[in-house]
Design an enzyme around this catalytic site. Sequence first.
Site, PDB file in Angstrom:
ATOM      1  N   LYS A 166       0.838  -1.214   0.000  1.00  0.00           N
ATOM      2  CA  LYS A 166       0.000   0.000   0.000  1.00  0.00           C
ATOM      3  C   LYS A 166       0.866   1.255   0.000  1.00  0.00           C
ATOM      4  CE  LYS A 166      -3.622   2.615   0.381  1.00  0.00           C
ATOM      5  NZ  LYS A 166      -4.727   2.811   1.247  1.00  0.00           N
ATOM      6  N   LYS A 234      -0.304  11.443   5.994  1.00  0.00           N
ATOM      7  CA  LYS A 234       0.021  10.354   6.923  1.00  0.00           C
ATOM      8  C   LYS A 234       0.709   9.212   6.182  1.00  0.00           C
ATOM      9  CE  LYS A 234      -2.706   7.178   7.192  1.00  0.00           C
ATOM     10  NZ  LYS A 234      -3.552   6.002   7.199  1.00  0.00           N
TER      11      LYS A 234
HETATM   12  P1  NA7 Z   1     -11.664   8.578   8.413  1.00  0.00           P
HETATM   13  O1  NA7 Z   1     -12.943   8.869   7.724  1.00  0.00           O
HETATM   14  O2  NA7 Z   1     -10.790   9.695   8.874  1.00  0.00           O
HETATM   15  O3  NA7 Z   1     -12.028   7.646   9.699  1.00  0.00           O
HETATM   16  C1  NA7 Z   1     -11.071   7.300  10.650  1.00  0.00           C
HETATM   17  C2  NA7 Z   1     -11.661   6.319  11.636  1.00  0.00           C
HETATM   18  O4  NA7 Z   1     -10.635   5.990  12.615  1.00  0.00           O
HETATM   19  C3  NA7 Z   1     -12.842   6.892  12.433  1.00  0.00           C
HETATM   20  O5  NA7 Z   1     -13.731   5.845  12.715  1.00  0.00           O
HETATM   21  C4  NA7 Z   1     -12.150   7.375  13.698  1.00  0.00           C
HETATM   22  O6  NA7 Z   1     -13.003   7.450  14.788  1.00  0.00           O
HETATM   23  C5  NA7 Z   1     -11.143   6.262  13.915  1.00  0.00           C
HETATM   24  N1  NA7 Z   1     -10.055   6.636  14.808  1.00  0.00           N
HETATM   25  C6  NA7 Z   1      -9.167   7.651  14.652  1.00  0.00           C
HETATM   26  N2  NA7 Z   1      -8.288   7.678  15.672  1.00  0.00           N
HETATM   27  C7  NA7 Z   1      -8.651   6.670  16.495  1.00  0.00           C
HETATM   28  C8  NA7 Z   1      -8.115   6.185  17.733  1.00  0.00           C
HETATM   29  N3  NA7 Z   1      -7.059   6.748  18.321  1.00  0.00           N
HETATM   30  N4  NA7 Z   1      -8.709   5.115  18.289  1.00  0.00           N
HETATM   31  C9  NA7 Z   1      -9.776   4.537  17.676  1.00  0.00           C
HETATM   32  N5  NA7 Z   1     -10.330   4.941  16.530  1.00  0.00           N
HETATM   33  C10 NA7 Z   1      -9.758   6.007  15.936  1.00  0.00           C
HETATM   34  O7  NA7 Z   1     -10.732   7.639   7.560  1.00  0.00           O
HETATM   35  P2  NA7 Z   1     -11.142   6.640   6.354  1.00  0.00           P
HETATM   36  O8  NA7 Z   1     -12.317   5.827   6.741  1.00  0.00           O
HETATM   37  O9  NA7 Z   1     -11.176   7.402   5.078  1.00  0.00           O
HETATM   38  O10 NA7 Z   1      -9.818   5.732   6.299  1.00  0.00           O
HETATM   39  C11 NA7 Z   1      -9.568   4.762   7.308  1.00  0.00           C
HETATM   40  C12 NA7 Z   1      -8.235   4.086   7.007  1.00  0.00           C
HETATM   41  O11 NA7 Z   1      -8.245   3.492   5.690  1.00  0.00           O
HETATM   42  C13 NA7 Z   1      -7.045   5.035   7.002  1.00  0.00           C
HETATM   43  O12 NA7 Z   1      -5.917   4.363   7.520  1.00  0.00           O
HETATM   44  C14 NA7 Z   1      -6.854   5.364   5.528  1.00  0.00           C
HETATM   45  O13 NA7 Z   1      -5.527   5.782   5.253  1.00  0.00           O
HETATM   46  C15 NA7 Z   1      -7.255   4.092   4.841  1.00  0.00           C
HETATM   47  P3  NA7 Z   1     -13.815   8.824  15.147  1.00  0.00           P
HETATM   48  O14 NA7 Z   1     -15.098   8.747  14.372  1.00  0.00           O
HETATM   49  O15 NA7 Z   1     -12.928   9.982  14.712  1.00  0.00           O
HETATM   50  O16 NA7 Z   1     -13.989   8.768  16.619  1.00  0.00           O
END
Ligand code: NA7
Length: 293
Positions: A166, A234
């Site tokens: 990736k 990132k």
């Molecule tokens: P998004 O729409 O920015 O969603 C990120 C998700 O990750 C969202 O559910 C967040 O929860 C969650 N999140 C972020 N930080 C944390 C921590 N510390 N603990 C638990 N959950 C967290 O990203 P995408 O859906 O577009 O992409 C997800 C991945 O796929 C990413 O790695 C991309 O590069 C590829 P929230 O709703 O903010 O509480």
Amino acid sequence: MRVAFLGLGIMGQAMATNLVKAGHEVTVWNRTPGKMVEGAGIAPTPGAGAQGAEVVWMCVSDTAAVERVLFGPEGVEPVLAEGMIIADSSTISPSATVKFAERVRARGVAYVDAPMTGSKIGAANGSLIFMVGGEEANIDRLSPLFAAMGKKIFRMGETGKGQATKLAMNLQIALIFEGFAEALTLATKLGVDPKQLVSLIEATMVRSGVVEYKAPFVLHRDFTPNFPLRLMHKDILLTLEAAKEARVKLPALETVEEIYELATEEGHRDLDYAATLTLLEKWAGVQVKGEAA
Ligand code: NA7
């Protein structure tokens, strides 16, 4: 299958929805409460979601988020049971992935890294392409889930190789787009019509899927996020970190990273990564104008 789906962001929400549509028994969890998926159960913590699941599928932002979901307070680790599979569609560090996999293997749990490409449209219509690392037998067991969320999987080797792949893919997307953006900026400054330039690109070997996808957005100056700049940034940082660990030099990506840094300072982190074009335009004192611009 009984699936715990952890992380309902842009991608995860659509993926979990497709698992429910395909008839799987899905329980979802999201860090910020309030998100849900019709037809799925909701768990208050990652651990509660994973309790009794055959597969725990994660799709969260970054390496720290995956670590927290797995091993943090209220995480998945205490409820891991022999025979479970953890699948991770987040884009995170390949070396951290290998460490996480080793830690859960001690509990008899398999780990498959399955980052994907296809953007939010691919997630919504179940046409993602997964690049997968893990043991063949475990990947085979996940087949019905891959089929519900995507159109193709590429098996890249053992655990960690999906993430490594990736990063190599997104490195190219970042550099190809940057080349396109620089070409548009220079051409505009030299008085060439950007729309004509795009037509020429599409008729020659310079064409690419990235340009084909991005050109209409850029020409209409639509920088709403398909893939947010903060996530591409990132991935660039992850790629540079993986390259450093492997003693590989990536001079072009290092330069592009600086542009993302400046774009972030300009407040563009939640726009599409195509908004990096606006910095080049600012420095050149021009604006690339397309049809509706
Ligand atoms: P998004 O729409 O920015 O969603 C990120 C998700 O990750 C969202 O559910 C967040 O929860 C969650 N999140 C972020 N930080 C944390 C921590 N510390 N603990 C638990 N959950 C967290 O990203 P995408 O859906 O577009 O992409 C997800 C991945 O796929 C990413 O790695 C991309 O590069 C590829 P929230 O709703 O903010 O509480």
